[in-house]
Every structure is written in C-alpha cells, then in structure tokens.
Scaffold this active site. Structure first.
Site, mmCIF file in Angstrom:
data_model
loop_
_atom_site.group_PDB
_atom_site.id
_atom_site.type_symbol
_atom_site.label_atom_id
_atom_site.label_comp_id
_atom_site.label_asym_id
_atom_site.label_seq_id
_atom_site.Cartn_x
_atom_site.Cartn_y
_atom_site.Cartn_z
ATOM 1 N N SER A 74 0.802 -1.226 0.000
ATOM 2 C CA SER A 74 0.000 0.000 0.000
ATOM 3 C C SER A 74 0.833 1.273 0.000
ATOM 4 C CB SER A 74 -0.939 0.020 1.212
ATOM 5 O OG SER A 74 -0.200 -0.021 2.428
ATOM 6 N N ASP B 37 -2.720 8.691 7.551
ATOM 7 C CA ASP B 37 -3.687 7.804 8.186
ATOM 8 C C ASP B 37 -2.945 6.926 9.201
ATOM 9 O OD1 ASP B 37 -2.476 5.718 6.802
ATOM 10 O OD2 ASP B 37 -4.137 5.362 5.424
ATOM 11 N N HIS C 18 0.133 5.267 6.971
ATOM 12 C CA HIS C 18 0.824 5.786 5.791
ATOM 13 C C HIS C 18 1.248 7.245 5.949
ATOM 14 C CE1 HIS C 18 -1.876 2.492 4.452
ATOM 15 N NE2 HIS C 18 -0.780 2.122 3.813
#
Length: 367
Positions: A38, A328, A331
C-alpha cells in the site's frame, strides 16, 4: 546564439530541439515499474473485491483531482513523486483499463495494498495481488508490449527501466504481529522469522532479475513500531513499540546485506538499498525540524493518535495535511513522502547503498 533566417527556420528549430531536449528525452523515455504494497499501490485494489482499498474520501483530498484514486495518501505517493522529480509521466495501475497502447511504454504499477513477501500475509484482505501474481502480470505486460514494439525492443525497454519494490512491513504488522500467538509467531522466533523472510525475498528479487530488471530500488521497512496504528494499540504514553522496532532493526540490515550478496553474484549494482527506516525516523524522532507539528497523531482516523480503524468520511480530519507526518494510521502524508523521495534522489550512503537515484540516472545517461 546564431540568428535564424526564414530559409533556415526548420533547420534551426531542429538544432534547438536537439540541444535542449536530448537529455530530458532520455529520462522521459525510461519506463518505470512498481511492485509492492500500500505504500506504493496507486489504484490496483480499486479493481478488486477487497477491504484493502483507498477509493473513497477523504483519500485523495490533496491529489490534483481532489478525488480518491486508490492511493493510500492525501495526495501523491512515493512512485508519483519519483516520476514527477525525474520528469516522467506517472505510471498507471496495471489493472486500469486505460493502460493500453503507447501508455504501456511508460511502465506500469503492479503494487497491491496488503501484500507481503509471504503469501499468507494479508489473508484478512482476501482478494489482493500477491507478489507472485504481480510478477506474473509483469510477464504478461512484456508479452503485451512485444505485440506493440517487438520482443527485442521490449527487452531493451525492460532492461533500461527503473524499478521500485516495497515489501516487508506487512509481513510483521499484518502477519507475525497481527494477533497474539499468530501462526507464524508460533512457528518462528522473531530472529528466525526474519531470516526466513530474507530468504524468500531473495527468491522474489532473483525472479525480478530473471524477468529483465536491471535497476531495482528496494526499500527497507519503515519504523513500523512508531506508526499511529501501533501507538494506539501498544503505546501507553506515545513511545514506539519496542518489539516492532526490534523487528525492523533485524530485517533492514539483513536486507541490505542480501542485496549486496545478490549484486556480487550478478557482478553489477542491480539492486539499490533504500534505508527508508532512517528516512522516516528522521522526521518521526524530530518532527518540528521538518515542519511537522506531530509524528504521532495521524491526520485522518479516530481513537488514540487517530490510529484506530480506517480513514473514512466520518473520521477526524486535520485541516492542514502538510504539518502531519502521517496521513492515516499507517501511511505517511504526501509531504512526508516528498522528504523520503528527496533522500532517495540525493541521500548519502547512510540512506542509499551503494548509490542514490540521481547518481544512477547520471551513470545510466552515459551508457
């Protein structure tokens, strides 16, 4: 500079284009391929039935379109910024229907949020593109491009491409430490687990080389014990998780050594180690020095440190993303990503081994 008469106008324009555009054209014509999780996924999971998605607001709030794109960021992620800094067109997700024709020659992003080095990492996300499948897609990509420009030109395109691969963090946070007494933690002590991960990662990188990769940036795992999600679960007063930091401290040096061993075996500096642990720790340990107000609280989230659950339309949301190191619970913000990319481009041997990306680009422009 000589003046141009009308009769020589087209000749002079050609000279000027050659003089001023030769080097950028070399840079722009270099393909870029991205593999991993991600931290570098730019939207493949949008096309999958999975819970590991970033396709709804407020993701993308600072992206040029101000829309969620599948990037786990408020704006651009690390591959985007590398493309931007090198003057290259950003790569599209491999699963995007728009990735056809000449757009294929730019490269492709095969990354998928939730994946790791091991196939059992991220099983809770169900349908994600595990690294073996990402490499299968890379083979498929080469067959597609061969249909456009021929096998010889395709091989040249792949051999001269820049490749970025980011794996490892999920093998700890979404596998070994996902739940107490996880299957892998019962099977391996932490040091033995790291040795196993490195041996499996070596196979992946060897396969990437066999498929034509000749310039491969390999990022280590970041300070996984310091992300807001882990602070919310494991920290009493904001200190990083000792156990997860120990995992990163074991993994990263062994990764760097494995890359050096691979390069020695190959006889060339194919694999470049990016010390993203130190790149992140610089601003995590001293956020104010980098213009951040906090490196503990996520901009978007809920609960302690905004580290619980997902970033959603009903989450707490900071008004200024540029002063938060984390977007977040897991990240970095776009601005933090820019700091990381700057070190990838120009960092010393503490950050990039055996050389930084600017040196790579300069060396490769002469060949």
């Amino acid at each position: 500079m000589m003046s141009c008469s009308l009769s020589f106008l087209s000749y002079c324009i050609a000279l000027l284009v050659f003089a001023f555009c030769d080097l950028p054209l070399e840079v722009e014509s270099r393909a870029f391929f991205v593999f991993g999780d991600s931290l570098v996924d730019n939207g493949n999971n949008n096309y999958l039935l999975t819970s590991a998605r970033a396709d709804s607001p407020p993701y993308g709030i600072d992206y040029p379109t101000h829309r969620a794109t599948g990037r786990f960021s408020n704006g651009l992620n690390i591959p985007d910024i590398i493309s931007e800094q090198l003057g290259m067109e950003p790569t599209l997700p491999y699963l995007a229907p728009q990735l056809t024709g000449d757009r294929l020659l730019v490269g492709a992003n095969f990354a998928s949020a939730g994946v790791g080095i091991l196939n059992d990492t991220g099983i809770q996300f169900f349908n994600i593109i595990r690294i073996g499948k990402q490499l299968e897609y890379f083979e498929q990509y080469q067959r597609r491009v061969s249909g456009l420009i021929g096998a010889e030109q395709t091989e040249q395109l792949v051999n001269s491409a820049l490749i970025l691969i980011t794996l490892g963090g999920n093998d700890f946070v979404n596998n070994y430490y996902l739940v107490p007494f996880s299957a892998r933690s019962r099977q391996f002590s932490l040091p033995d687990y790291v040795v196993y991960l490195i041996s499996e990662y070596r196979k992946i990188l060897q396969k990437l080389y066999d498929l034509g990769g000749r310039r491969v940036l390999v990022t280590g795992t970041g300070p996984i014990g310091c992300v807001p999600a882990e602070l919310a679960q494991r920290s009493r007063s904001g200190e990083c998780s000792v156990e997860l930091q120990r995992a990163a401290a074991l993994f990263n040096p062994q990764l760097t050594q494995m890359l050096a061993d691979l390069n020695s075996q190959i006889g060339a500096n194919v694999f470049i180690a990016a010390n993203t642990f130190t790149m992140n720790m610089d601003f995590v340990s001293n956020p104010q020095a980098y213009g951040f107000v906090t490196s503990k609280i996520a901009c978007c989230g809920q609960g302690p440190y905004n580290g619980i659950g997902l970033c959603t339309p009903i989450s707490n949301l900071c008004p200024n993303r540029d002063i938060y190191a984390f977007w977040d619970p897991f990240h970095p913000s776009e601005r933090a990503n820019r700091i990381i990319v700057q070190q990838i481009l120009t960092g010393s041997s503490e950050y990039m081994n055996p050389m930084n990306l600017s040196t790579i680009m300069a060396l490769d422009s002469r060949t």
